[in-house]
Design an enzyme around this catalytic site. Structure first.
Site, mmCIF file in Angstrom:
data_model
loop_
_atom_site.group_PDB
_atom_site.id
_atom_site.type_symbol
_atom_site.label_atom_id
_atom_site.label_comp_id
_atom_site.label_asym_id
_atom_site.label_seq_id
_atom_site.Cartn_x
_atom_site.Cartn_y
_atom_site.Cartn_z
ATOM 1 N N CYS A 105 0.776 -1.079 -0.083
ATOM 2 C CA CYS A 105 0.026 -0.056 -0.101
ATOM 3 C C CYS A 105 1.060 1.131 0.272
ATOM 4 C CB CYS A 105 -0.853 0.068 1.237
ATOM 5 S SG CYS A 105 -1.910 1.499 1.624
ATOM 6 N N CYS A 153 -0.723 3.437 -6.721
ATOM 7 C CA CYS A 153 -1.661 2.650 -5.673
ATOM 8 C C CYS A 153 -1.710 1.337 -6.195
ATOM 9 C CB CYS A 153 -2.962 3.474 -5.850
ATOM 10 S SG CYS A 153 -4.004 2.531 -4.872
#
Length: 273
Positions: A76, A190
């Site tokens: 992440c 992302c």
């Protein structure tokens, strides 16, 4: 870790880490895996920085003693740009983070204009701006904070319909044609975004290189793990959710297809609610 079967914990705020997990399964084919998604709080990009740090540390305090991983991959960007120093000072096991692939993008661009497609949280991080200052001198960098793209990726994986217009709205600012320089590299900053890569490729106004950092993350994890002995039986792979409230049948199938046949809930509601 060499010479025995390692356990690798892959962590994300939601489902984006599956794009990294797929690469890890190939790079560390004999390892056992735990995939942990903090779906009770998704998305992290909307949370204050101190809340994200406290939340990830809290989860690791629970999961690391429970599963005793040899290696943790924080799949992440939003979390990695904040929490790695705190995690590395608190735990002795190695952590592999996920940060915007700005240096590789600079090496790939031919026009001198690249876009960083990220969550608003990653876009505003000092860490991200430091990477640009360090590696992108002389390069035009478009920092694009996509407010809803990660949620669209999750919806797609869960089997819901995602409108083309919604995706176009999120990615359109990446495509800049100005001063004789047209965007030719888009960094997927992302881990969710590759879940919609085929749609983004189809909707892009012109072809670009979409830079997915997952293969490089997997290589780094494999280097840290060292040689993993071959398995005569399938490795264990379990998915854990902190809520599990939005797990659909389509999502179960998607996890099964990706090599995560077992799903469980380790309930961790947000303590600030």
């Amino acid at each position: 870790m060499s010479g025995r079967t390692p356990t690798v914990l892959v962590f994300d705020s939601g489902l984006g880490g599956l794009t990294v997990f797929s690469e890890l399964r190939t790079a560390l084919s004999g390892a056992n895996f735990i995939y942990a998604a903090d779906d009770a709080v998704f998305p992290y990009g909307r949370l204050p920085e101190d809340v994200v740090i406290a939340r990830v540390v809290e989860i690791m305090d629970r999961l690391i003693p429970l599963h005793q991983p040899d290696l943790v991959v924080i799949a992440c960007n939003t979390a990695s740009t904040l929490v790695l120093p705190a995690l590395r000072s608190r735990f002795s096991i190695p952590f592999v983070g996920t940060v915007p692939a700005i240096k590789p993008a600079v090496a790939l661009t031919r026009t001198g204009r690249v876009a960083i497609l990220a969550t608003p949280g990653t876009v505003k991080r000092d860490y991200t701006h430091q990477l640009i200052q360090s590696f992108a001198k002389g390069i035009e960098v478009e920092l694009v904070g996509a407010t809803g793209l990660a949620a669209l990726c999750e919806a797609h994986l869960k089997g819901y319909s995602v409108e083309d217009a919604s995706v176009i709205e999120e990615i359109a600012p990446c495509f800049v044609d100005r001063d004789g320089k047209r965007t030719d590299v888009v960094v997927l900053a992302c881990t969710h975004y590759p879940l919609l890569l085929e749609t983004m490729q189809r909707l892009a106004p012109w072809p670009v290189t979409w830079l997915d950092p997952a293969p490089a993350i997997a290589r780094r994890a494999a280097d840290l793990a060292g040689p993993v002995p071959p398995r005569t039986i399938p490795a264990d792979a379990t998915a854990i959710f902190t809520s599990g409230a939005t797990v659909t049948d389509d999502l179960r199938r998607a996890f099964l297809e990706r090599g995560l046949p077992t799903m469980a809930v380790e309930a961790m509601p947000p303590h600030w609610h």
